[in-house]
Every structure is written in C-alpha cells, then in structure tokens.
Design a protein around this motif. Structure first.
Motif, PDB file in Angstrom:
ATOM      1  N   VAL A 294      45.083  36.491  36.396  1.00  0.00           N
ATOM      2  CA  VAL A 294      45.203  37.952  36.418  1.00  0.00           C
ATOM      3  C   VAL A 294      45.073  38.551  37.814  1.00  0.00           C
ATOM      4  O   VAL A 294      45.408  39.720  38.019  1.00  0.00           O
ATOM      5  N   ARG A 295      44.616  37.769  38.775  1.00  0.00           N
ATOM      6  CA  ARG A 295      44.367  38.323  40.108  1.00  0.00           C
ATOM      7  C   ARG A 295      45.573  39.029  40.715  1.00  0.00           C
ATOM      8  O   ARG A 295      45.441  40.148  41.248  1.00  0.00           O
TER       9      ARG A 295
ATOM     10  N   GLY B 131      30.818  35.139  39.179  1.00  0.00           N
ATOM     11  CA  GLY B 131      32.266  35.186  39.072  1.00  0.00           C
ATOM     12  C   GLY B 131      32.734  35.867  37.807  1.00  0.00           C
ATOM     13  O   GLY B 131      33.675  36.680  37.831  1.00  0.00           O
ATOM     14  N   ARG B 132      32.079  35.557  36.688  1.00  0.00           N
ATOM     15  CA  ARG B 132      32.458  36.203  35.436  1.00  0.00           C
ATOM     16  C   ARG B 132      32.183  37.696  35.485  1.00  0.00           C
ATOM     17  O   ARG B 132      32.952  38.505  34.938  1.00  0.00           O
ATOM     18  N   TYR B 133      31.114  38.104  36.120  1.00  0.00           N
ATOM     19  CA  TYR B 133      30.800  39.534  36.243  1.00  0.00           C
ATOM     20  C   TYR B 133      31.919  40.255  36.999  1.00  0.00           C
ATOM     21  O   TYR B 133      32.436  41.286  36.543  1.00  0.00           O
ATOM     22  N   TYR B 134      32.314  39.716  38.146  1.00  0.00           N
ATOM     23  CA  TYR B 134      33.353  40.385  38.932  1.00  0.00           C
ATOM     24  C   TYR B 134      34.705  40.318  38.238  1.00  0.00           C
ATOM     25  O   TYR B 134      35.512  41.253  38.343  1.00  0.00           O
TER      26      TYR B 134
ATOM     27  N   ARG C 220      37.808  43.752  37.021  1.00  0.00           N
ATOM     28  CA  ARG C 220      39.202  43.871  37.442  1.00  0.00           C
ATOM     29  C   ARG C 220      39.279  44.548  38.816  1.00  0.00           C
ATOM     30  O   ARG C 220      38.295  44.688  39.507  1.00  0.00           O
ATOM     31  N   GLY C 221      40.463  44.949  39.239  1.00  0.00           N
ATOM     32  CA  GLY C 221      40.622  45.535  40.564  1.00  0.00           C
ATOM     33  C   GLY C 221      40.754  44.456  41.627  1.00  0.00           C
ATOM     34  O   GLY C 221      40.347  43.303  41.442  1.00  0.00           O
ATOM     35  N   ALA C 222      41.339  44.815  42.770  1.00  0.00           N
ATOM     36  CA  ALA C 222      41.620  43.846  43.832  1.00  0.00           C
ATOM     37  C   ALA C 222      40.353  43.218  44.389  1.00  0.00           C
ATOM     38  O   ALA C 222      40.219  41.989  44.435  1.00  0.00           O
ATOM     39  N   ASP C 223      39.422  44.040  44.851  1.00  0.00           N
ATOM     40  CA  ASP C 223      38.210  43.504  45.470  1.00  0.00           C
ATOM     41  C   ASP C 223      37.355  42.712  44.481  1.00  0.00           C
ATOM     42  O   ASP C 223      36.890  41.613  44.815  1.00  0.00           O
TER      43      ASP C 223
ATOM     44  N   SER D   3      36.142  52.885  33.657  1.00  0.00           N
ATOM     45  CA  SER D   3      36.488  52.310  34.959  1.00  0.00           C
ATOM     46  C   SER D   3      37.586  53.136  35.598  1.00  0.00           C
ATOM     47  O   SER D   3      38.466  53.658  34.912  1.00  0.00           O
ATOM     48  N   SER D   4      37.559  53.221  36.919  1.00  0.00           N
ATOM     49  CA  SER D   4      38.607  53.949  37.653  1.00  0.00           C
ATOM     50  C   SER D   4      39.816  53.064  37.954  1.00  0.00           C
ATOM     51  O   SER D   4      40.820  53.543  38.482  1.00  0.00           O
ATOM     52  N   THR D   5      39.744  51.788  37.593  1.00  0.00           N
ATOM     53  CA  THR D   5      40.802  50.840  37.951  1.00  0.00           C
ATOM     54  C   THR D   5      42.164  51.231  37.393  1.00  0.00           C
ATOM     55  O   THR D   5      43.195  51.032  38.041  1.00  0.00           O
ATOM     56  N   PHE D   6      42.176  51.827  36.174  1.00  0.00           N
ATOM     57  CA  PHE D   6      43.438  52.035  35.469  1.00  0.00           C
ATOM     58  C   PHE D   6      43.889  53.490  35.441  1.00  0.00           C
ATOM     59  O   PHE D   6      44.759  53.849  34.654  1.00  0.00           O
ATOM     60  N   LEU D   7      43.345  54.333  36.315  1.00  0.00           N
ATOM     61  CA  LEU D   7      43.622  55.766  36.240  1.00  0.00           C
ATOM     62  C   LEU D   7      45.107  56.094  36.324  1.00  0.00           C
ATOM     63  O   LEU D   7      45.618  56.923  35.566  1.00  0.00           O
ATOM     64  N   LEU D   8      45.822  55.456  37.239  1.00  0.00           N
ATOM     65  CA  LEU D   8      47.220  55.824  37.463  1.00  0.00           C
ATOM     66  C   LEU D   8      48.143  55.397  36.331  1.00  0.00           C
ATOM     67  O   LEU D   8      49.255  55.912  36.214  1.00  0.00           O
ATOM     68  N   ASN D   9      47.698  54.457  35.493  1.00  0.00           N
ATOM     69  CA  ASN D   9      48.557  54.014  34.393  1.00  0.00           C
ATOM     70  C   ASN D   9      48.850  55.132  33.398  1.00  0.00           C
ATOM     71  O   ASN D   9      49.828  55.060  32.645  1.00  0.00           O
ATOM     72  N   ALA D  10      48.015  56.158  33.376  1.00  0.00           N
ATOM     73  CA  ALA D  10      48.189  57.255  32.420  1.00  0.00           C
ATOM     74  C   ALA D  10      49.401  58.109  32.722  1.00  0.00           C
ATOM     75  O   ALA D  10      49.811  58.924  31.890  1.00  0.00           O
ATOM     76  N   THR D  11      50.019  57.932  33.894  1.00  0.00           N
ATOM     77  CA  THR D  11      51.125  58.815  34.257  1.00  0.00           C
ATOM     78  C   THR D  11      52.305  58.703  33.293  1.00  0.00           C
ATOM     79  O   THR D  11      52.938  59.706  32.967  1.00  0.00           O
TER      80      THR D  11
END
Length: 411
Positions: free
Chosen positions: A136-137, A94-97, A101-104, A266-274
């Motif tokens: 945070v989920r 659980g701690r690893y996942y 971050r991210g939905a899945d 990580s690819s989780t936060f890519l869109l935040n850079a906009t």
C-alpha cells in the motif's frame, strides 16, 4: 455490548505508561478509561502485565464478559512469532505506523518492519506485516513506484508463508496485489484464504470488499465492508473505501457521510471527498476542500482532484494554472493527473489513454479508483482505448452512469 479496548503507550527509558479506554462501537462513547505504568526492559513481560491489569480493572464493571474483550491468556511464543523482544517491539511500531496511512507514516512502517525482520529473519508475522506495508505504500507517496513495491510485497509475503503457511496477512497482501493487477481469480482465492485463516481480521474483510467491488459483486462487497467496520469501527481507511465504493455506485449523499466519518478520524483522506461533492452538485464545497488542503507533491492523484474541483466550481483561472503546472511536469506528472486535466479541457481520447495507463501501469486500481465505475469514466466510454482496456481484462462496462458535471472550458 459492542465495545473495544484501545489505548496509547508512552515510553521513557524502561518505564512504560499505558492509557487504555473502553469505547462503545455503537456511538463512540468512552465507557471506561484508566492509566497503567510498568517498569521493565522485557516487552513481553510488560505486555502480559498490562493485559492482566486491564482485565482486572474491567472485570468488576463487565463481569466475565471482560474476557471477551481482552484476551486473558498470556501470549505464547507461537502467537507472537518471535522470541526476540527487540524484533517484536519494532514490529509493533511498524504496525502502528502502517495503520496511520499517509506518506510519512508508511515510510516509518517500512523502516521499522524491515528492521524487525533483519533482527529475526524467521519472524513470519514481521514478514507478513512488511508485505502489507510494501503493497500500500505507493498509494500514498508519488516518490514510491508501484512495480518495485509490488515485487517487494510478493517476496515478503512468500517469505512469510514459507515460515507460516497460515499467515492471513500474507495472503491478504497477495490478494490486494492481484486485485490491482486485474487478476480476479487469484484475488478471490487469496482473500478467501485470508478470511478462512483469520475470520476476525479486519484487513482481510476490508480488502475482500475491495476485491469484490472491483469486479462488480456488490452483495459480497457490502457484506465484507460491514464486517470490516464491525471488526475495526475506528478505521479511517475503511470508511474512505466505503465512500469510494458508494461514489462509484452513484450514492453520493451516503458517500459524503462516509467521507466525513473518515475525515473525523484522519486527515489523510480529506481530498477524496471532492468527487462525490462535485457529482452531488456541491462543487463549491469541493473547491473549498482543495483550498483548505493544499496539494502535496507526494499525494498521488491530488492534482487531478484539484483541477476537477476548480473547473466544476467555475474557477477556470485556477484550473488553467493547475493545467500549466501538470504540463510543466511533463513525464513526471502522474497519468491520473494528466488524464483528469485532459478530460476537464475536452480531450477525451487523450484522457481515455491516460486513464488506462493509470490503471495498468501506475497502480490506479484500489487507489485513485476502486472499479471501472468511477464517475469520470462515464465521459470516455465511447473511446477506443477504453473499450480495448475492458476487453483486454474481460471486464464488463459499468451499469451506472451520471451526467458530466462540467461545462465546456471558456476560451
């Protein structure tokens, strides 16, 4: 020397293979790596064996300083928090996942941590980790509502504290929840308690930085942010937070650098850079980011970022298509997405009301924005709904401002 030990674990039956490496925190260079294998169903015994093997491998290279990088004492039952090896194994998964971050990944984190505390209902660390996951989920998944998640997070945190009042993670979860709810006094108290109980907690430092930033305390926010990155220099979510904080202080070039660092991890936060790209005059780059990373229905706020980037880049056909899509979703469209759409197309009064709804009802704080200083709020400062919101929560108006980067939408 500043360095951390990190690794990956693979399991086949009762055979476990650990690949470990020593990485410089200064430049990310791998200083040493090796692989270790052990057989055994007892996860505690295998963990101890790996610890001893890594220390033995590092000692000739680093001398006694190896003991400062890897904890050499055998973990006790008190340190692990449970005598149930299966519960502990579920907790580690659980701690690893959770860290991904991210939905899945966060769905998986909740699944494993719930299973862990079902297995051992007295496992305080398991309950505290579950509180972290619950709180945070919904940030990463529009299918998960904030209100029930916050109730579940508070319940799990309080269960952890009833079992172990020294749980820094449980206090940090309560502090993060309080930050989101504009309960600044409670957030300050909870975060200070978490830092005192576990000075080496990167989570406590990271979330303390968020809490300080939310109320405009930039000195303490920066102090805790630097500490968080010193404690966990490979955390994509912490670099993302620093990028958001820098964006809200109008330090767009530095924000873009931190967004790039987060994206490299990580690819989780890519869109935040906009947002920093747009306000830095790089709207075409922001639009390309949204095109390379299609909008997912499960990613909170991303329709808003996409419509903003399209309009800023002059791609008004794409912006209008997104406007129609957001409109077609009706009440199912998130308030943040509807707010940005209204702002892009000139309805500032509607945008202000929707941004307030996002902050008060839809978990906007420490998610889409980290304070009242996010740049697109500049355009709604004169609106009555925004002024009433600030007064309601005893918040000061942001000391920074930037020109609105969009022209009027063409007819």
């Amino acid at each position: 020397m500043g360095a951390i030990v990190e690794g990956t674990v693979r399991r086949a039956g009762d055979r476990i293979r650990l690949t470990a490496q020593l990485t410089s925190t200064t430049d990310g260079q791998v200083l040493w790596s090796d692989a270790f294998e052990r057989t055994g169903a007892d996860v505690f015994a295998v963990q101890d064996a790996f610890t001893k093997a890594i220390v033995a491998a590092l000692t000739p290279r680093l001398g006694q300083s190896a003991r400062g990088i890897v904890q050499t004492e055998q973990p006790t039952v008190a340190a692990r928090g449970t005598t149930d090896a299966v519960a502990y194994d579920l907790y580690l998964k659980g701690r690893y996942y959770w860290a991904q971050r991210g939905a899945d990944p966060l769905d998986s984190a909740v699944k494993y941590l719930e299973a862990s505390v079902r297995r051992d209902s007295t496992f305080a660390r398991g309950w505290a980790a579950l509180a972290l996951a619950y709180v945070v989920r919904p940030n990463f998944n529009t299918d998960v509502d904030f209100a029930p998640s916050e109730v579940a997070a508070a319940r799990a945190a309080r269960r952890a504290l009833s079992l172990d009042s020294t749980s820094a993670d449980a206090h940090a979860a309560l502090g993060f929840r309080a930050t989101r709810r504009f309960e600044s006094a409670q957030a300050t108290l909870s975060m200070a308690t978490a830092r005192r109980l576990e000075p080496s907690s990167a989570i406590a430092a990271h979330w303390s930085a968020i809490a300080f930033h939310a109320v405009g305390d930039t000195v303490h926010a920066d102090e805790q942010m630097e500490r968080a990155l010193t404690l966990d220099p490979l955390s994509s979510t912490t670099f993302n937070t620093r990028a958001r904080m820098l964006t809200e202080r109008r330090q767009f070039a530095r924000a873009i650098e931190n967004d790039a660092r987060a994206a490299s991890l990580s690819s989780t936060f890519l869109l935040n850079a906009t947002v920093p790209l747009i306000w830095a005059g790089l709207a075409d780059s922001a639009f390309r980011v949204t095109q390379r990373n299609p909008v997912s229905n499960r990613i909170r706020g991303r329709f808003g970022y996409a419509i903003l980037a399209a309009a800023a880049a002059g791609q008004w056909d794409a912006a209008r298509a997104l406007q129609r899509e957001i409109g077609a979703r009706g009440a199912d469209a998130r308030s943040f997405d509807r707010a940005v759409s209204a702002l892009v197309f000139g309805d500032r009064a509607a945008a202000a009301a929707l941004f307030v709804d996002n902050l008060e009802q839809d978990g906007g704080l420490a998610n889409n924005v980290f304070s009242v200083c996010t740049p697109f709020y500049d355009a709604i400062r004169a609106e009555p709904a925004w002024k009433a919101f600030l007064a309601r929560h005893a918040l000061k108006e942001c000391p920074y401002s930037s020109p609105w980067p969009l022209g009027a939408a063409p007819r």
